[in-house]
Design an enzyme around this catalytic site. Structure first.
Site, PDB file in Angstrom:
ATOM      1  N   THR A 156      -3.954   4.784  -0.804  1.00  0.00           N
ATOM      2  CA  THR A 156      -4.875   5.260   0.236  1.00  0.00           C
ATOM      3  C   THR A 156      -5.549   6.571  -0.172  1.00  0.00           C
ATOM      4  O   THR A 156      -5.103   7.261  -1.090  1.00  0.00           O
ATOM      5  CB  THR A 156      -4.135   5.507   1.573  1.00  0.00           C
ATOM      6  N   LYS A 190       7.711   4.407   1.674  1.00  0.00           N
ATOM      7  CA  LYS A 190       9.170   4.161   1.656  1.00  0.00           C
ATOM      8  C   LYS A 190       9.392   2.672   1.374  1.00  0.00           C
ATOM      9  O   LYS A 190       8.785   1.819   2.000  1.00  0.00           O
ATOM     10  CB  LYS A 190       9.781   4.504   3.016  1.00  0.00           C
ATOM     11  N   GLN A 237      -6.065  -4.881   9.421  1.00  0.00           N
ATOM     12  CA  GLN A 237      -5.231  -3.888  10.097  1.00  0.00           C
ATOM     13  C   GLN A 237      -3.897  -4.542  10.436  1.00  0.00           C
ATOM     14  O   GLN A 237      -3.825  -5.777  10.551  1.00  0.00           O
ATOM     15  CB  GLN A 237      -5.955  -3.442  11.387  1.00  0.00           C
ATOM     16  N   ALA A 250     -18.974   1.680   6.550  1.00  0.00           N
ATOM     17  CA  ALA A 250     -18.463   1.111   5.298  1.00  0.00           C
ATOM     18  C   ALA A 250     -19.494   0.210   4.619  1.00  0.00           C
ATOM     19  O   ALA A 250     -19.516   0.114   3.391  1.00  0.00           O
ATOM     20  CB  ALA A 250     -17.169   0.347   5.580  1.00  0.00           C
ATOM     21  N   TYR A 310     -10.203  -6.342  11.507  1.00  0.00           N
ATOM     22  CA  TYR A 310      -9.339  -5.961  12.635  1.00  0.00           C
ATOM     23  C   TYR A 310      -9.083  -7.144  13.571  1.00  0.00           C
ATOM     24  O   TYR A 310      -9.923  -7.449  14.431  1.00  0.00           O
ATOM     25  CB  TYR A 310     -10.004  -4.806  13.413  1.00  0.00           C
ATOM     26  N   TYR A 313      -5.956  26.381   9.664  1.00  0.00           N
ATOM     27  CA  TYR A 313      -6.301  27.708  10.174  1.00  0.00           C
ATOM     28  C   TYR A 313      -5.371  28.732   9.538  1.00  0.00           C
ATOM     29  O   TYR A 313      -4.154  28.653   9.677  1.00  0.00           O
ATOM     30  CB  TYR A 313      -6.188  27.722  11.698  1.00  0.00           C
ATOM     31  N   GLU A 357       0.850  -1.188   0.000  1.00  0.00           N
ATOM     32  CA  GLU A 357       0.000   0.000   0.000  1.00  0.00           C
ATOM     33  C   GLU A 357       0.886   1.238   0.000  1.00  0.00           C
ATOM     34  O   GLU A 357       1.894   1.271   0.702  1.00  0.00           O
ATOM     35  CB  GLU A 357      -0.867  -0.032   1.276  1.00  0.00           C
ATOM     36  N   ARG A 361     -14.775   3.225   5.935  1.00  0.00           N
ATOM     37  CA  ARG A 361     -15.510   4.341   6.522  1.00  0.00           C
ATOM     38  C   ARG A 361     -14.628   5.575   6.650  1.00  0.00           C
ATOM     39  O   ARG A 361     -15.041   6.691   6.410  1.00  0.00           O
ATOM     40  CB  ARG A 361     -16.037   3.945   7.910  1.00  0.00           C
ATOM     41  N   GLY A 362     -13.362   5.363   7.050  1.00  0.00           N
ATOM     42  CA  GLY A 362     -12.497   6.504   7.389  1.00  0.00           C
ATOM     43  C   GLY A 362     -12.595   6.790   8.871  1.00  0.00           C
ATOM     44  O   GLY A 362     -13.529   6.335   9.552  1.00  0.00           O
TER      45      GLY A 362
HETATM   46  C1  LIG Z   1      -6.672  -2.288   5.181  1.00  0.00           C
HETATM   47  C2  LIG Z   1      -7.058  -0.918   5.664  1.00  0.00           C
HETATM   48  C3  LIG Z   1      -6.943   0.178   4.817  1.00  0.00           C
HETATM   49  C4  LIG Z   1      -7.283   1.466   5.264  1.00  0.00           C
HETATM   50  N1  LIG Z   1      -7.152   2.534   4.415  1.00  0.00           N
HETATM   51  C5  LIG Z   1      -7.518   3.772   4.817  1.00  0.00           C
HETATM   52  C6  LIG Z   1      -7.426   4.904   3.948  1.00  0.00           C
HETATM   53  O1  LIG Z   1      -7.008   4.795   2.785  1.00  0.00           O
HETATM   54  N2  LIG Z   1      -7.805   6.106   4.426  1.00  0.00           N
HETATM   55  C7  LIG Z   1      -8.283   6.275   5.695  1.00  0.00           C
HETATM   56  O2  LIG Z   1      -8.626   7.400   6.072  1.00  0.00           O
HETATM   57  N3  LIG Z   1      -8.395   5.221   6.541  1.00  0.00           N
HETATM   58  C8  LIG Z   1      -8.026   3.985   6.136  1.00  0.00           C
HETATM   59  N4  LIG Z   1      -8.147   2.923   6.997  1.00  0.00           N
HETATM   60  C9  LIG Z   1      -8.622   3.161   8.359  1.00  0.00           C
HETATM   61  C10 LIG Z   1     -10.174   3.041   8.465  1.00  0.00           C
HETATM   62  O3  LIG Z   1     -10.787   4.052   7.717  1.00  0.00           O
HETATM   63  C11 LIG Z   1     -10.509   3.179   9.944  1.00  0.00           C
HETATM   64  O4  LIG Z   1     -10.026   2.077  10.658  1.00  0.00           O
HETATM   65  C12 LIG Z   1     -11.971   3.476  10.278  1.00  0.00           C
HETATM   66  O5  LIG Z   1     -12.022   3.932  11.620  1.00  0.00           O
HETATM   67  C13 LIG Z   1     -12.907   2.291  10.151  1.00  0.00           C
HETATM   68  O6  LIG Z   1     -13.099   1.948   8.847  1.00  0.00           O
HETATM   69  P1  LIG Z   1     -13.949   0.619   8.468  1.00  0.00           P
HETATM   70  O7  LIG Z   1     -14.102   0.641   7.004  1.00  0.00           O
HETATM   71  O8  LIG Z   1     -13.377  -0.553   9.112  1.00  0.00           O
HETATM   72  O9  LIG Z   1     -15.345   1.022   9.149  1.00  0.00           O
HETATM   73  P2  LIG Z   1     -16.675   0.198   9.465  1.00  0.00           P
HETATM   74  O10 LIG Z   1     -16.649  -1.162   8.895  1.00  0.00           O
HETATM   75  O11 LIG Z   1     -17.805   1.098   9.090  1.00  0.00           O
HETATM   76  O12 LIG Z   1     -16.597   0.049  11.059  1.00  0.00           O
HETATM   77  C14 LIG Z   1     -16.326   1.169  11.881  1.00  0.00           C
HETATM   78  C15 LIG Z   1     -16.783   0.874  13.295  1.00  0.00           C
HETATM   79  O13 LIG Z   1     -18.202   0.876  13.380  1.00  0.00           O
HETATM   80  C16 LIG Z   1     -18.704  -0.382  13.801  1.00  0.00           C
HETATM   81  N5  LIG Z   1     -19.889  -0.610  12.972  1.00  0.00           N
HETATM   82  C17 LIG Z   1     -19.945  -0.999  11.682  1.00  0.00           C
HETATM   83  N6  LIG Z   1     -21.200  -1.009  11.246  1.00  0.00           N
HETATM   84  C18 LIG Z   1     -21.975  -0.584  12.270  1.00  0.00           C
HETATM   85  C19 LIG Z   1     -23.373  -0.354  12.447  1.00  0.00           C
HETATM   86  N7  LIG Z   1     -24.254  -0.578  11.471  1.00  0.00           N
HETATM   87  N8  LIG Z   1     -23.790   0.103  13.657  1.00  0.00           N
HETATM   88  C20 LIG Z   1     -22.922   0.333  14.679  1.00  0.00           C
HETATM   89  N9  LIG Z   1     -21.594   0.115  14.564  1.00  0.00           N
HETATM   90  C21 LIG Z   1     -21.130  -0.327  13.386  1.00  0.00           C
HETATM   91  C22 LIG Z   1     -17.570  -1.367  13.576  1.00  0.00           C
HETATM   92  O14 LIG Z   1     -17.635  -2.456  14.509  1.00  0.00           O
HETATM   93  C23 LIG Z   1     -16.365  -0.490  13.827  1.00  0.00           C
HETATM   94  O15 LIG Z   1     -16.114  -0.360  15.199  1.00  0.00           O
HETATM   95  C24 LIG Z   1      -7.774   1.643   6.590  1.00  0.00           C
HETATM   96  C25 LIG Z   1      -7.872   0.531   7.450  1.00  0.00           C
HETATM   97  C26 LIG Z   1      -7.513  -0.731   6.996  1.00  0.00           C
HETATM   98  C27 LIG Z   1      -7.603  -1.900   7.939  1.00  0.00           C
END
Ligand SMILES: Cc1cc2nc3c(=O)[nH]c(=O)nc-3n(C[C@H](O)[C@H](O)[C@H](O)COP(=O)(O)OP(=O)(O)OC[C@H]3O[C@@H](n4cnc5c(N)ncnc54)[C@H](O)[C@@H]3O)c2cc1C
Length: 317
Positions: free
Chosen positions: A50, A305, A210, A144, A179, A58, A19, A124-125
């Site tokens: 990413t 890197k 993760q 997500a 995760y 600011y 990545e 989700r971010g």
């Molecule tokens: C392989 C990988 C690549 C990544 N790349 C990026 C990137 O390019 N840019 C960036 O900004 N971040 C990135 N991230 C970080 C990621 O955006 C964060 O970890 C974020 O906080 C969660 O994203 P997710 O898609 O897992 O979210 P989700 O799957 O939406 O989950 C987020 C949280 O909400 C909970 N949840 C899910 N659905 C529900 C629901 N319906 N009701 C209540 N709770 C719920 C889950 O248990 C979890 O705790 C990456 C992470 C990984 C592992």
């Protein structure tokens, strides 16, 4: 080609992928190429790029601070297109719920479709830097899983607001995040796994994890996911520790554990050059064990890197 097809075609061989993050605005793409070039000899079938969330800056004007939204590292899809065509490799843009309305996401996906990008990661971010919790963007998705559903709809030819008749539907292969040590907001690993299952049921084709530093966490996670009925490939994402500060930073940001042996080895280092070497050696051992367990892909978080990733790949592939 789809990631899932790359995995099928590999017939059990572990693939190498990594990545990268887009450069800061104003920098040259050549900086990325310089770091990708040394890794191409390990024949990655795909490279992830990413997407960074927007953030507030600011700006001082007449003694007052003006708050503005900006994205420091834009250009994900453009970078994907340029890497895809320069190296003839599949690229995987990361899509975020945070900072994008559903319509904006659709336009990004239309671009991806035109560019022949077959895979996307649906994420989700995180919360914005100044904020404690993730707040969905107006007109965007909360989680997500919503993004996965939108992608799946598009794959079936269903755009958000238009009836589009076409024989050339998008057919994205969809990756989602998993995760092994649970997502930091999840109340338990079990409930986080249920959320992962929802993403897979909504149409996700594979999972990338993760980072983790103890392979047992990954193996247990994969078993628990299978018990829950998740049968898509779960690709381990790993990262070599590179600086001493990672010992505090990684657990703080990602809520992951670092094994005591690794902590001790890093603590014994006199400088970050030595830490980088410790990180490489640990990651080689992790990679070898994961490879002999038959993981489909070893996916490295390069942070742009490549020297340490190359040193690892040389010993593993
Ligand atoms: C392989 C990988 C690549 C990544 N790349 C990026 C990137 O390019 N840019 C960036 O900004 N971040 C990135 N991230 C970080 C990621 O955006 C964060 O970890 C974020 O906080 C969660 O994203 P997710 O898609 O897992 O979210 P989700 O799957 O939406 O989950 C987020 C949280 O909400 C909970 N949840 C899910 N659905 C529900 C629901 N319906 N009701 C209540 N709770 C719920 C889950 O248990 C979890 O705790 C990456 C992470 C990984 C592992």
């Amino acid at each position: 080609m789809k990631i899932t097809d790359h995995i099928k075609n590999a017939k059990g061989e572990t693939l190498f992928s990594f990545e990268i993050i887009p450069p800061l605005k104003g920098h040259r793409i050549q900086e990325l190429y310089d770091n990708i070039d040394p890794l191409m000899e390990f024949r990655p079938p795909f490279i992830d790029v990413t997407t960074s969330r927007e953030e507030y800056v600011y700006i001082e004007r007449d003694g007052l601070l003006d708050k503005k939204l900006t994205r420091m590292r834009p250009g994900t899809v453009g970078i994907c297109a340029s890497i895809k065509h320069k190296y003839n490799v599949d690229t995987v843009p990361h899509l975020l719920c945070g900072g994008f309305s559903k319509e904006e996401t659709e336009y990004v996906l239309v671009d991806c479709h035109y560019l022949g990008i077959d895979n996307v990661m649906a994420l989700r971010g995180d919360a914005m830097k100044d904020e404690k919790y993730f707040r969905p963007t107006k007109g965007g998705h909360d989680y997500a899983v919503g993004l996965v559903k939108q992608l799946n709809d598009l794959n079936c030819g269903n755009y958000l607001h238009d009836a589009v008749e076409t024989e050339h539907c998008a057919d994205f292969c969809i990756g989602v995040a998993g995760y092994p040590e649970k997502h930091l907001e999840a109340p338990s690993l079990q409930s986080d796994l249920k959320r992962l299952k929802e993403k897979v049921d909504a149409g996700a084709h594979y999972v990338v994890t993760q980072m983790f530093f103890d392979n047992q966490k990954y193996f247990k996670f994969v078993d628990a996911a299978k018990d829950m009925g998740i049968h898509v490939p779960i690709i381990p994402g790993i990262k070599p520790i590179a600086v001493k500060r990672h010992l505090q930073l990684l657990p703080q940001v990602f809520r992951i554990d670092i094994p005591q042996d690794l902590i001790d080895a890093v603590d014994d280092c006199e400088n970050n050059k030595a830490v980088r070497q410790v990180g490489v050696e640990w990651c080689i051992e992790q990679s070898k064990e994961l490879k002999s367990a038959g993981v489909p892909v070893l996916h490295y978080y390069s942070m742009g890197k490549s020297d340490n990733i190359k040193a690892i790949a040389e010993k593993v592939f």
